[in-house]
Scaffold this active site. Sequence first.
Site, PDB file in Angstrom:
ATOM      1  N   ASN A  82      20.416-112.938 -84.806  1.00 38.26           N
ATOM      2  CA  ASN A  82      21.159-114.049 -84.508  1.00 38.26           C
ATOM      3  C   ASN A  82      20.920-115.387 -85.315  1.00 38.26           C
ATOM      4  O   ASN A  82      22.032-115.901 -85.540  1.00 38.26           O
ATOM      5  CB  ASN A  82      20.698-114.401 -83.061  1.00 38.26           C
ATOM      6  CG  ASN A  82      21.454-113.916 -81.966  1.00 38.26           C
ATOM      7  OD1 ASN A  82      22.469-113.867 -82.031  1.00 38.26           O
ATOM      8  ND2 ASN A  82      20.845-113.177 -81.082  1.00 38.26           N
ATOM      9  N   THR A  97      20.207-115.364 -88.470  1.00 36.90           N
ATOM     10  CA  THR A  97      20.672-114.953 -89.610  1.00 36.90           C
ATOM     11  C   THR A  97      22.129-115.009 -89.599  1.00 36.90           C
ATOM     12  O   THR A  97      22.843-115.841 -90.567  1.00 36.90           O
ATOM     13  CB  THR A  97      20.127-113.496 -89.919  1.00 36.90           C
ATOM     14  OG1 THR A  97      19.107-113.381 -90.047  1.00 36.90           O
ATOM     15  CG2 THR A  97      21.034-112.961 -91.171  1.00 36.90           C
ATOM     16  N   THR A 150      19.132-105.795 -84.922  1.00 36.39           N
ATOM     17  CA  THR A 150      18.059-106.171 -83.985  1.00 36.39           C
ATOM     18  C   THR A 150      17.484-105.303 -83.237  1.00 36.39           C
ATOM     19  O   THR A 150      18.568-104.615 -82.466  1.00 36.39           O
ATOM     20  CB  THR A 150      18.410-107.582 -83.484  1.00 36.39           C
ATOM     21  OG1 THR A 150      17.263-107.868 -82.486  1.00 36.39           O
ATOM     22  CG2 THR A 150      19.707-107.635 -82.820  1.00 36.39           C
ATOM     23  N   ASP A 167      16.652-106.260 -80.428  1.00 41.90           N
ATOM     24  CA  ASP A 167      16.895-106.989 -79.160  1.00 41.90           C
ATOM     25  C   ASP A 167      18.419-106.634 -78.590  1.00 41.90           C
ATOM     26  O   ASP A 167      18.476-106.864 -77.504  1.00 41.90           O
ATOM     27  CB  ASP A 167      16.733-108.324 -79.432  1.00 41.90           C
ATOM     28  CG  ASP A 167      15.534-108.801 -79.859  1.00 41.90           C
ATOM     29  OD1 ASP A 167      14.666-107.995 -79.750  1.00 41.90           O
ATOM     30  OD2 ASP A 167      15.301-109.912 -80.558  1.00 41.90           O
ATOM     31  N   MET A 199       9.380-105.785 -76.026  1.00 36.68           N
ATOM     32  CA  MET A 199       9.930-107.074 -76.686  1.00 36.68           C
ATOM     33  C   MET A 199      11.362-107.308 -76.492  1.00 36.68           C
ATOM     34  O   MET A 199      12.065-106.466 -75.396  1.00 36.68           O
ATOM     35  CB  MET A 199       9.780-106.529 -78.208  1.00 36.68           C
ATOM     36  CG  MET A 199       8.682-106.904 -78.972  1.00 36.68           C
ATOM     37  SD  MET A 199       8.779-106.644 -80.816  1.00 36.68           S
ATOM     38  CE  MET A 199       7.501-107.585 -81.291  1.00 36.68           C
ATOM     39  N   GLY A 200      12.168-108.244 -76.856  1.00 38.60           N
ATOM     40  CA  GLY A 200      13.378-108.428 -76.679  1.00 38.60           C
ATOM     41  C   GLY A 200      13.580-109.727 -76.843  1.00 38.60           C
ATOM     42  O   GLY A 200      14.811-110.407 -76.698  1.00 38.60           O
ATOM     43  N   HIS A 201      12.746-110.661 -77.137  1.00 38.26           N
ATOM     44  CA  HIS A 201      12.925-112.174 -77.297  1.00 38.26           C
ATOM     45  C   HIS A 201      13.450-112.781 -76.067  1.00 38.26           C
ATOM     46  O   HIS A 201      12.931-112.444 -74.883  1.00 38.26           O
ATOM     47  CB  HIS A 201      13.800-112.469 -78.377  1.00 38.26           C
ATOM     48  CG  HIS A 201      13.703-113.790 -78.961  1.00 38.26           C
ATOM     49  ND1 HIS A 201      12.422-114.487 -79.038  1.00 38.26           N
ATOM     50  CD2 HIS A 201      14.622-114.819 -79.504  1.00 38.26           C
ATOM     51  CE1 HIS A 201      12.638-115.521 -79.568  1.00 38.26           C
ATOM     52  NE2 HIS A 201      13.633-115.740 -79.936  1.00 38.26           N
ATOM     53  N   GLU A 205       9.026-109.415 -72.579  1.00 42.06           N
ATOM     54  CA  GLU A 205       8.333-110.510 -72.932  1.00 42.06           C
ATOM     55  C   GLU A 205       9.091-111.893 -72.453  1.00 42.06           C
ATOM     56  O   GLU A 205       8.206-112.892 -72.426  1.00 42.06           O
ATOM     57  CB  GLU A 205       8.047-110.433 -74.550  1.00 42.06           C
ATOM     58  CG  GLU A 205       9.401-110.524 -75.393  1.00 42.06           C
ATOM     59  CD  GLU A 205       9.215-110.440 -76.842  1.00 42.06           C
ATOM     60  OE1 GLU A 205       8.016-110.432 -77.350  1.00 42.06           O
ATOM     61  OE2 GLU A 205      10.309-110.475 -77.764  1.00 42.06           O
TER      62      GLU A 205
HETATM   63  O1  F6P Z   1      13.984-110.212 -82.714  1.00 39.04           O
HETATM   64  C1  F6P Z   1      13.388-108.914 -83.142  1.00 39.04           C
HETATM   65  C2  F6P Z   1      11.674-109.486 -82.307  1.00 39.04           C
HETATM   66  O2  F6P Z   1      11.021-108.155 -82.518  1.00 39.04           O
HETATM   67  C3  F6P Z   1      11.773-109.715 -80.878  1.00 39.04           C
HETATM   68  O3  F6P Z   1      12.036-108.714 -79.880  1.00 39.04           O
HETATM   69  C4  F6P Z   1      10.592-110.479 -80.866  1.00 39.04           C
HETATM   70  O4  F6P Z   1      10.268-111.464 -79.948  1.00 39.04           O
HETATM   71  C5  F6P Z   1      10.245-110.845 -82.321  1.00 39.04           C
HETATM   72  O5  F6P Z   1      11.143-110.342 -83.221  1.00 39.04           O
HETATM   73  C6  F6P Z   1       8.632-111.108 -82.847  1.00 39.04           C
HETATM   74  O6  F6P Z   1       8.929-111.660 -84.072  1.00 39.04           O
HETATM   75  P1  F6P Z   1       7.750-111.803 -84.954  1.00 39.04           P
HETATM   76  O7  F6P Z   1       7.799-110.408 -85.780  1.00 39.04           O
HETATM   77  O8  F6P Z   1       8.134-112.847 -85.946  1.00 39.04           O
HETATM   78  O9  F6P Z   1       6.518-111.959 -84.566  1.00 39.04           O
END
Ligand code: F6P
Length: 356
Positions: A111, A113, A133, A135, A177-179, A230
């Site tokens: 996103n 990017t 991604t 996500d 994960m998944g932001h 998360e």
């Molecule tokens: O966007 C991909 C992701 O893995 C998300 O699921 C997660 O919240 C984030 O990146 C983690 O980011 P970083 O690797 O910068 O800790």
Amino acid sequence: MKIGMLTSGGDCQSLNASMRGVAKTLYNNLKDVEIIGFHEGYKGLMYGEYHTMEPKDFSGILTQGGTIIGTSRQPFKLMGTPDANGMDKVEAMKKTYKKLGLECLVILGGNGTHKTANLLSEQGLNVVTLPKTIDNDIWGTDITFGFQSAVDIATSAIDCIHTTAASHGRVFIVEVMGHKVGWLTLHAGVAGGADIILLPEIPYDIDKVVKAIQKRTEEGKRFSILAVAEGAISKEDAALSKKELKKKRAKTQYPSISYEVGAEIEKRTGQEVRVTIPGHTQRGGGPCPYDRVISTRFGSAAAELILNKEYGYMVGMKNGEIVKVPLGEVAGKLKMVEPDSSFIHEIKNLGISFGD
Ligand code: F6P
């Protein structure tokens, strides 16, 4: 023809497979093509850090995880802020592009990017992007590469937890994960047979979560498994303003939402709770076959846009077919799980709780 290529943001499986798809298609269709690989995403474009890639660089990487040219996070909101030496980042990227005489930039990212890719496109650079991604939250495409590989890993984590949860008769939470979105948790939760799935898009009520666990206990089930995103959020917290939530979270004793949910469950049910966080393993290792296939298709389609000199698009997938989506439509939007979708309805019909 000189093409610049970069991978930006958090890595994921299948970045290499996607770049291979682009490169092989270009090499196969053009007599004279040079691919410049920028190091660590937009950083390489800003600071002129790159190398010329050779056809052999793209061999043997279909199954390799990570990215052979490196990546970094360069937040879009800081693109307008000069670097520590006062350098204008956007102007610097345009300068490198022009100095190298690039025909276009191939950008693989998520996103954030895409916001920068759109900005560069608006500034007159020729840009083609690919949706990356775990996500799966990029607007304009049904699927992003990396997602299915991450689903496999998160599902394996839940599978492993199943046996130990059953042996001990415990409540287990697997944090996925998944932001800010719940796609990965939803898919891994369903595939792993989770009993309760908590997503950011469906704020939970802890009483309902506890009730779902108690119902299982009454039915004689000795354990319960929760797949918790998360970014999962309680109804109470979802009602707060961004500022209020930030203030509340700054004071919390819990390292992540799963620990908060776990503590509440333990307090209210008296059952033993354990939290497991597969974390970055979900982005690690090589791509699954499905991702290799879509990456190869995305790569081929992106190269075809270049061959046709059609710029300012992301390649995506809709109903199994490759589509080109204008960057201006992609940038700044999130594709979220729809709480009223048939997908959620079907899963709820099985008796799986979303805590709502
Ligand atoms: O966007 C991909 C992701 O893995 C998300 O699921 C997660 O919240 C984030 O990146 C983690 O980011 P970083 O690797 O910068 O800790």
